[in-house]
Scaffold this motif. Structure first.
Motif, mmCIF file in Angstrom:
data_model
loop_
_atom_site.group_PDB
_atom_site.id
_atom_site.type_symbol
_atom_site.label_atom_id
_atom_site.label_comp_id
_atom_site.label_asym_id
_atom_site.label_seq_id
_atom_site.Cartn_x
_atom_site.Cartn_y
_atom_site.Cartn_z
ATOM 1 N N LEU A 12 0.833 -1.294 0.038
ATOM 2 C CA LEU A 12 -0.075 -0.015 -0.081
ATOM 3 C C LEU A 12 0.718 1.241 -0.049
ATOM 4 C CD1 LEU A 12 -2.761 -0.918 2.536
ATOM 5 C CD2 LEU A 12 -2.790 -1.298 -0.108
ATOM 6 N N ASN A 13 2.180 1.122 0.014
ATOM 7 C CA ASN A 13 3.189 2.080 -0.149
ATOM 8 C C ASN A 13 4.428 1.896 -0.869
ATOM 9 O OD1 ASN A 13 4.800 0.866 2.027
ATOM 10 N ND2 ASN A 13 3.842 2.208 3.430
ATOM 11 N N LYS A 14 5.015 2.631 -1.319
ATOM 12 C CA LYS A 14 6.179 2.042 -2.070
ATOM 13 C C LYS A 14 7.483 3.039 -1.620
ATOM 14 C CE LYS A 14 4.284 4.597 -6.037
ATOM 15 N NZ LYS A 14 3.881 4.442 -7.228
ATOM 16 N N GLU A 35 -6.754 2.772 -3.093
ATOM 17 C CA GLU A 35 -7.979 2.561 -3.853
ATOM 18 C C GLU A 35 -7.906 1.286 -4.639
ATOM 19 O OE1 GLU A 35 -7.938 6.215 -6.331
ATOM 20 O OE2 GLU A 35 -8.419 7.437 -4.691
ATOM 21 N N ARG A 36 -6.924 0.845 -5.261
ATOM 22 C CA ARG A 36 -6.680 -0.145 -6.122
ATOM 23 C C ARG A 36 -6.956 -1.404 -5.022
ATOM 24 N NH1 ARG A 36 -1.916 0.185 -8.683
ATOM 25 N NH2 ARG A 36 -2.902 1.222 -10.239
ATOM 26 N N PHE A 37 -6.489 -1.273 -3.799
ATOM 27 C CA PHE A 37 -6.821 -2.382 -2.825
ATOM 28 C C PHE A 37 -8.218 -2.602 -2.402
ATOM 29 C CE2 PHE A 37 -6.872 -3.834 1.683
ATOM 30 C CZ PHE A 37 -6.669 -5.115 1.472
ATOM 31 N N ASP A 43 -14.437 -5.984 -5.096
ATOM 32 C CA ASP A 43 -14.655 -7.095 -6.141
ATOM 33 C C ASP A 43 -14.758 -8.352 -5.878
ATOM 34 O OD1 ASP A 43 -15.119 -4.857 -7.971
ATOM 35 O OD2 ASP A 43 -13.140 -5.144 -8.951
ATOM 36 N N THR A 44 -13.773 -8.825 -4.918
ATOM 37 C CA THR A 44 -13.630 -10.286 -4.682
ATOM 38 C C THR A 44 -14.446 -10.620 -3.238
ATOM 39 O OG1 THR A 44 -11.852 -9.760 -3.136
ATOM 40 C CG2 THR A 44 -11.393 -10.312 -5.572
ATOM 41 N N GLU A 45 -15.225 -9.542 -2.790
ATOM 42 C CA GLU A 45 -16.078 -9.968 -1.366
ATOM 43 C C GLU A 45 -15.339 -10.386 -0.347
ATOM 44 O OE1 GLU A 45 -19.649 -11.925 -2.831
ATOM 45 O OE2 GLU A 45 -20.512 -10.022 -3.650
ATOM 46 N N SER A 46 -13.930 -9.879 -0.154
ATOM 47 C CA SER A 46 -13.109 -10.437 0.941
ATOM 48 C C SER A 46 -12.867 -9.791 2.244
ATOM 49 C CB SER A 46 -11.582 -10.370 0.296
ATOM 50 O OG SER A 46 -11.501 -11.219 -0.953
ATOM 51 N N GLN A 47 -12.734 -10.409 3.024
ATOM 52 C CA GLN A 47 -12.410 -10.130 4.377
ATOM 53 C C GLN A 47 -10.875 -9.966 4.383
ATOM 54 O OE1 GLN A 47 -13.384 -12.853 7.447
ATOM 55 N NE2 GLN A 47 -11.973 -14.485 6.534
ATOM 56 N N ALA A 129 -3.072 -6.855 -8.844
ATOM 57 C CA ALA A 129 -4.502 -6.856 -8.068
ATOM 58 C C ALA A 129 -5.478 -7.942 -9.066
ATOM 59 C CB ALA A 129 -5.161 -5.421 -8.116
ATOM 60 N N TYR A 130 -5.236 -7.643 -10.384
ATOM 61 C CA TYR A 130 -5.889 -8.783 -11.156
ATOM 62 C C TYR A 130 -5.239 -10.295 -10.807
ATOM 63 C CZ TYR A 130 -7.741 -11.017 -15.313
ATOM 64 O OH TYR A 130 -8.483 -11.579 -16.232
#
Length: 139
Positions: A12-14, A35-37, A43-47, A129-130
């Motif tokens: 989440l940082n670089k 935002e991407r995360f 999109d994946t309905e993840s915890q 991410a994909y």
């Protein structure tokens, strides 16, 4: 339920990060990577399970929660390798569908099929991410 094990630094940082969402002098998160995360999570309905050393930092988890990241839990931090900590969490919570986002590669051999390694110079790219979504059966 899909689960994402999240490391923060290098995801989440670089290292060369100047596009910072918030920098309180200690914690830094890149706006685009966040935002991407969050899109990946939706999109994946993840915890989300925090596997980052940020779980040990005073205010680290709270900082991330202020940015909209909700955690289902965190790994215990008691392991020689991050993969050991993640495996204990998987076993104790009966996790069957998961992906690990981390810039370090200290995962167990059988976890590598569920592992998406980021480059700390770039963080969570669109391609990665994909790949993570694909590993969770989405896309």
């Amino acid at each position: 339920m899909n689960t994402i094990f999240l490391d923060v630094d290098g995801v989440l940082n670089k290292f060369s990060d100047y596009d910072v969402l918030l920098d309180d002098g200690y914690f830094r998160i890149n706006r685009k990577l966040l935002e991407r995360f969050l899109t990946l999570v939706k999109d994946t309905e993840s915890q989300i399970v925090l596997s980052s050393s940020w779980r040990k930092l005073d205010g680290g988890r709270a900082f991330l929660e202020k940015l909209g990241i909700t955690f289902a839990g965190e790994t215990d931090g008691n392991g020689r390798f991050r993969g050991d900590e993640i495996q204990r969490y998987i076993d104790s919570h009966n996790i069957t569908s998961y992906v690990i986002l981390d810039d370090d590669s200290d995962m167990l051999e059988h976890q590598k099929v569920n592992f998406v390694q980021t480059d700390p110079e770039h963080g969570l790219t669109e391609t990665l991410a994909y790949r993570a979504a694909y590993k969770l059966g989405v896309r």
